[in-house]
Motif scaffolding. Structure first.
Motif, PDB file in Angstrom:
ATOM      1  N   ALA A   1     -33.050  15.673 -50.022  1.00 29.79           N
ATOM      2  CA  ALA A   1     -34.419  16.099 -50.335  1.00 29.79           C
ATOM      3  C   ALA A   1     -35.361  15.843 -49.162  1.00 29.79           C
ATOM      4  N   LYS A   2     -35.053  14.844 -48.343  1.00 29.68           N
ATOM      5  CA  LYS A   2     -35.923  14.496 -47.223  1.00 29.68           C
ATOM      6  C   LYS A   2     -35.629  15.283 -45.944  1.00 29.68           C
TER       7      LYS A   2
ATOM      8  N   ARG B   1     -37.372  24.854 -55.077  1.00 26.26           N
ATOM      9  CA  ARG B   1     -36.627  24.563 -56.308  1.00 26.26           C
ATOM     10  C   ARG B   1     -35.476  23.605 -56.019  1.00 26.26           C
ATOM     11  N   GLU B   2     -34.803  23.846 -54.882  1.00 22.37           N
ATOM     12  CA  GLU B   2     -33.691  22.975 -54.501  1.00 22.37           C
ATOM     13  C   GLU B   2     -34.171  21.546 -54.243  1.00 22.37           C
ATOM     14  N   GLU B   3     -35.284  21.419 -53.502  1.00 17.53           N
ATOM     15  CA  GLU B   3     -35.825  20.084 -53.215  1.00 17.53           C
ATOM     16  C   GLU B   3     -36.228  19.380 -54.496  1.00 17.53           C
ATOM     17  N   ARG B   4     -36.866  20.133 -55.403  1.00 12.38           N
ATOM     18  CA  ARG B   4     -37.242  19.553 -56.690  1.00 12.38           C
ATOM     19  C   ARG B   4     -36.009  19.040 -57.432  1.00 12.38           C
TER      20      ARG B   4
ATOM     21  N   THR C   1     -28.122   8.453 -53.664  1.00  8.91           N
ATOM     22  CA  THR C   1     -28.377   8.253 -52.239  1.00  8.91           C
ATOM     23  C   THR C   1     -28.351   9.582 -51.490  1.00  8.91           C
ATOM     24  N   LEU C   2     -27.304  10.394 -51.743  1.00  7.81           N
ATOM     25  CA  LEU C   2     -27.186  11.685 -51.066  1.00  7.81           C
ATOM     26  C   LEU C   2     -28.301  12.643 -51.476  1.00  7.81           C
ATOM     27  N   SER C   3     -28.617  12.657 -52.769  1.00  4.83           N
ATOM     28  CA  SER C   3     -29.665  13.559 -53.251  1.00  4.83           C
ATOM     29  C   SER C   3     -31.012  13.217 -52.632  1.00  4.83           C
ATOM     30  N   ALA C   4     -31.314  11.922 -52.583  1.00  6.32           N
ATOM     31  CA  ALA C   4     -32.577  11.489 -51.975  1.00  6.32           C
ATOM     32  C   ALA C   4     -32.610  11.851 -50.496  1.00  6.32           C
TER      33      ALA C   4
ATOM     34  N   ASP D   1     -32.378  21.374 -40.868  1.00  7.35           N
ATOM     35  CA  ASP D   1     -31.333  20.352 -40.925  1.00  7.35           C
ATOM     36  C   ASP D   1     -30.434  20.576 -42.136  1.00  7.35           C
ATOM     37  N   ARG D   2     -31.054  20.878 -43.279  1.00 13.43           N
ATOM     38  CA  ARG D   2     -30.278  21.117 -44.498  1.00 13.43           C
ATOM     39  C   ARG D   2     -29.392  22.348 -44.342  1.00 13.43           C
ATOM     40  N   ASP D   3     -29.951  23.410 -43.738  1.00 11.25           N
ATOM     41  CA  ASP D   3     -29.173  24.629 -43.532  1.00 11.25           C
ATOM     42  C   ASP D   3     -27.994  24.382 -42.600  1.00 11.25           C
ATOM     43  N   VAL D   4     -28.220  23.657 -41.513  1.00 15.43           N
ATOM     44  CA  VAL D   4     -27.149  23.343 -40.567  1.00 15.43           C
ATOM     45  C   VAL D   4     -26.032  22.587 -41.267  1.00 15.43           C
ATOM     46  N   LEU D   5     -26.394  21.562 -42.018  1.00 18.64           N
ATOM     47  CA  LEU D   5     -25.406  20.727 -42.699  1.00 18.64           C
ATOM     48  C   LEU D   5     -24.614  21.520 -43.730  1.00 18.64           C
TER      49      LEU D   5
END
Length: 200
Positions: free
Chosen positions: A142-143, A99-102, A136-139, A148-152
């Motif tokens: 999403a990638k 859902r978050e990626e979407r 830019t940040l959202s794109a 990596d997302r959890d660490v950040l």
């Protein structure tokens, strides 16, 4: 008043072990009342930043229910109780990753579909610039891989130190530090390139 006394009673008995309490031999109701008072608010804030307040409330409740059920698996020698709770919350959060990626992808697409406003008004220019940075940040978000997302986000939104992130995710602290360096460099480069493109 009684709840306040109970919390004080716990802190006195846990003492210096407050960061690494014994969750097994103590009264579960008292220990988890203390844990909830100490950690629920920051965990909710972190989760709300990721998935919104309504989902965050459910995830916080589930985090502490799981912690209560799995208290015998907590090892004070391996992690602080804060890291352990963030690890549980992050694992629950992964159920919402799609859902978050979407959402990130939709934000990036919606921003790309907006026409550029040709106006010299400073406010409009600032809004267009902010929208471009958000795209830019959202794109980029999403990638990212889940880890990596959890660490950040555990670092930037929850305010955990790299060692705590490592404990929460079950990975070496050196891996967290190298990922953070790589991710920050990558995002800064993307934002700088975006700003240069906008200036052309």
């Amino acid at each position: 008043m009684r709840a306040g006394l109970a919390t004080t009673h716990i802190v006195i008995h846990i003492g210096e072990r407050a960061e690494r309490p014994d969750l097994v031999t103590r009264d579960p109701k008292e220990v988890f009342a203390w844990l909830f008072d100490e950690h629920a608010r920051p965990i909710r804030s972190y989760l709300a930043g990721r998935v919104g307040a309504d989902v965050a409330d459910d995830l916080v409740a589930e985090t502490f229910l799981i912690a209560l059920r799995r208290r015998s698996t907590y090892d004070p020698e391996q992690a602080t109780v804060r890291s352990w709770l963030y690890g549980i919350a992050t694992n629950l959060l992964r159920n919402h990753v799609r859902r978050e990626e979407r959402g990130f992808r939709l934000t990036a697409k919606a921003g790309a579909a907006e026409p550029t406003v040709e106006n010299h008004d400073t406010l409009v220019a600032d809004r267009v610039d902010a929208a471009a940075r958000m795209r830019t940040l959202s794109a980029a978000m999403a990638k990212l891989t889940e880890q990596d997302r959890d660490v950040l986000l555990l670092t930037s939104w929850a305010g955990l130190e790299p060692a705590e992130v490592a404990e929460a995710l079950g990975i070496p602290a050196s891996t967290v530090r190298s990922r953070l360096h790589r991710l920050r460099t990558r995002l800064q480069t993307l934002l700088m390139n975006s700003a240069k493109d906008a200036a052309r």
